[in-house]
Design a protein around this motif. Structure first.
Motif, short mmCIF file in Angstrom:
data_model
loop_
_atom_site.label_atom_id
_atom_site.label_comp_id
_atom_site.label_asym_id
_atom_site.label_seq_id
_atom_site.Cartn_x
_atom_site.Cartn_y
_atom_site.Cartn_z
N MET A 224 0.83 -1.20 0.00
CA MET A 224 0.00 0.00 0.00
C MET A 224 0.87 1.25 0.00
SD MET A 224 -2.92 -1.34 -0.14
CE MET A 224 -3.92 0.12 0.11
N PRO A 225 0.78 2.07 -1.04
CA PRO A 225 1.61 3.29 -1.10
C PRO A 225 1.38 4.23 0.08
CG PRO A 225 0.65 2.82 -3.25
CD PRO A 225 0.00 1.88 -2.28
N ARG B 194 5.88 6.82 -2.56
CA ARG B 194 4.63 6.13 -2.85
C ARG B 194 4.50 5.72 -4.31
NH1 ARG B 194 0.71 10.02 0.94
NH2 ARG B 194 1.51 9.18 2.94
N ARG B 195 5.03 6.52 -5.22
CA ARG B 195 4.94 6.16 -6.63
C ARG B 195 5.75 4.89 -6.90
NH1 ARG B 195 6.37 10.08 -11.83
NH2 ARG B 195 5.92 8.51 -13.45
N ASP B 196 6.94 4.80 -6.32
CA ASP B 196 7.76 3.60 -6.50
C ASP B 196 7.05 2.37 -5.95
OD1 ASP B 196 9.82 4.97 -7.71
OD2 ASP B 196 11.02 5.17 -5.88
N LEU C 10 3.87 1.91 -5.64
CA LEU C 10 2.76 1.58 -6.51
C LEU C 10 3.23 0.78 -7.73
CD1 LEU C 10 -0.21 1.82 -7.30
CD2 LEU C 10 0.31 4.04 -8.35
N THR D 276 3.92 -2.73 -6.65
CA THR D 276 2.67 -3.44 -6.35
C THR D 276 1.97 -3.85 -7.64
OG1 THR D 276 2.39 -2.27 -4.25
CG2 THR D 276 0.42 -3.23 -5.24
N LEU D 277 2.00 -2.99 -8.66
CA LEU D 277 1.40 -3.33 -9.94
C LEU D 277 2.14 -4.50 -10.61
CD1 LEU D 277 0.62 0.23 -11.37
CD2 LEU D 277 -1.02 -1.45 -10.47
N SER E 297 1.11 -7.57 -8.79
CA SER E 297 -0.26 -7.94 -9.16
C SER E 297 -0.29 -8.61 -10.52
CB SER E 297 -1.16 -6.70 -9.16
OG SER E 297 -1.20 -6.08 -7.88
#
Length: 360
Positions: free
Chosen positions: A190-191, A201-203, A205, A208-209, A212
């Motif tokens: 979670m960012p 937070r962008r890194d 994300l 996490t993508l 996923s």
């Protein structure tokens, strides 16, 4: 001067400031760095890439052999071998996270994702929390990985929590990624988690993508090839990898004679020495000599292929402050598994204690 953490990438002067003089240590970070050949601090991009490509090649070869033989007599051997190679791939991504893979940040990020995503590690999320661990090693209040609980907390734990934390240790890693442990909350996916700064937070994300996308690929694989195929060729090796990760991390930071510190008693260099080198025998070169852990904690920018040289250089200076165990790792694990449950509620320098029922 009290120091909470040493920033990664600190200059020599900053290291001298952050690693305050200690009455019980006769050396400084500067002394240790001066003893190590300068080349040990210089990563070779080609050499690092060679290890990465070699790991990928062995993984591909193991898949080809397992598919060609296609017999349950061979699959257990395949699971152990492939899970161990997944662990070796993790170590390559680990170097990327520390910036010791190459001097190129974009290459570290690229290879880090290529190494970690296939084994379901969110590269940036793990890299950032692992940074916190290195900056606070040995600090009961702020360390991030395999830190001890105090006795009162241990006694207040409900038995399911004790069961997971102390007797399911070899498979704790997935829970750690999603929830952390023992009251220190935060998800690596979670960012907006408290683990990360707004600028990170962008890194997080992006990683996490990528994670996923790997999950979706595994779902597709299970639907098209069958759950047995997925379990045989991915889930079983993945579980071996998780066991390796937790096994090695536990051994590096869990030993009855390794001290933990509170408050003003802790500072970076003393905390960095609260780890131990292990001998994994013939497995050591396969997982890139990750057992040379003391030098790694003192100077995390040293590539894995220079850690043995760096260790030999600083051992005479460290003297009794250098910890190394040459006994079989399984024996060390069994001893620490039963002897290291909690530390005292009070005290600025404390050691692990066993469960009351196992005390002499």
């Amino acid at each position: 001067m009290q120091v909470d953490r040493v920033p990664l990438g600190a200059t020599d002067a900053e290291f001298s400031t952050y690693a305050r003089s200690a009455q019980e240590l006769s050396f400084t970070l500067q002394d240790l760095k001066a003893a190590i050949p300068a080349r040990c601090f210089q990563p070779s991009t080609l050499r690092s890439l060679a290890y990465f490509v070699l790991d990928l090649g062995i993984i591909a070869a193991l898949y080809a052999v397992a598919h060609a033989i296609d017999t349950w007599l061979f699959f257990p051997v395949f699971w152990l071998a492939q899970g161990t190679m997944f662990w070796a791939l993790f170590v390559v991504g680990h170097d990327c996270g520390h910036g010791s893979f190459s001097r190129h940040r974009w290459l570290n990020t690229l290879v880090g994702h290529l190494a970690h995503t296939p084994i379901l590690v969110p590269y940036h999320g793990w890299r950032i929390s692992h940074r916190t661990h290195h900056a606070n090693t040995g600090n009961i209040d702020t360390d991030e990985s395999w830190y001890p609980v105090d006795e009162s907390t241990y006694r207040a734990m409900p038995w399911p929590q004790k069961l997971v934390r102390f007797y399911g240790a070899l498979f704790a890693y997935p829970f750690y990624l999603f929830f952390r442990s023992s009251g220190r909350s935060g998800s690596h996916f979670m960012p907006g988690s408290d683990l990360f700064r707004p600028s990170e937070r962008r890194d997080v994300l992006v990683s996490t993508l990528c994670w996923s996308a790997m999950i979706l690929f595994l779902v597709w694989l299970g639907l098209t090839q069958g759950l047995l195929f997925l379990a045989t060729y991915y889930v079983a090796p993945y579980l071996v990898f998780v066991a390796w990760l937790d096994f090695v991390t536990f051994l590096h930071h869990t030993e009855p004679d390794i001290p933990w510190y509170r408050g003003d008693e802790w500072y970076f260099l003393k905390g960095a020495l609260s780890t131990i080198d292990r001998d994994y025998g013939w497995v050591s070169p396969i997982h890139h000599n990750i057992g040379t852990h003391v030098a790694h904690h003192i100077f995390l920018g040293i590539p894995h292929y220079h850690l043995k040289t760096a260790t030999a250089a600083i051992k005479p200076i460290l003297g009794d402050h250098y910890r190394c165990s040459e006994e079989p790792v399984w024996k060390s694990f069994a001893r620490s598994f039963w002897a290291c449950h909690y530390v005292a509620d009070q005290g600025s320098k404390v050691y692990y204690q066993p469960h009351p029922s196992r005390r002499q």
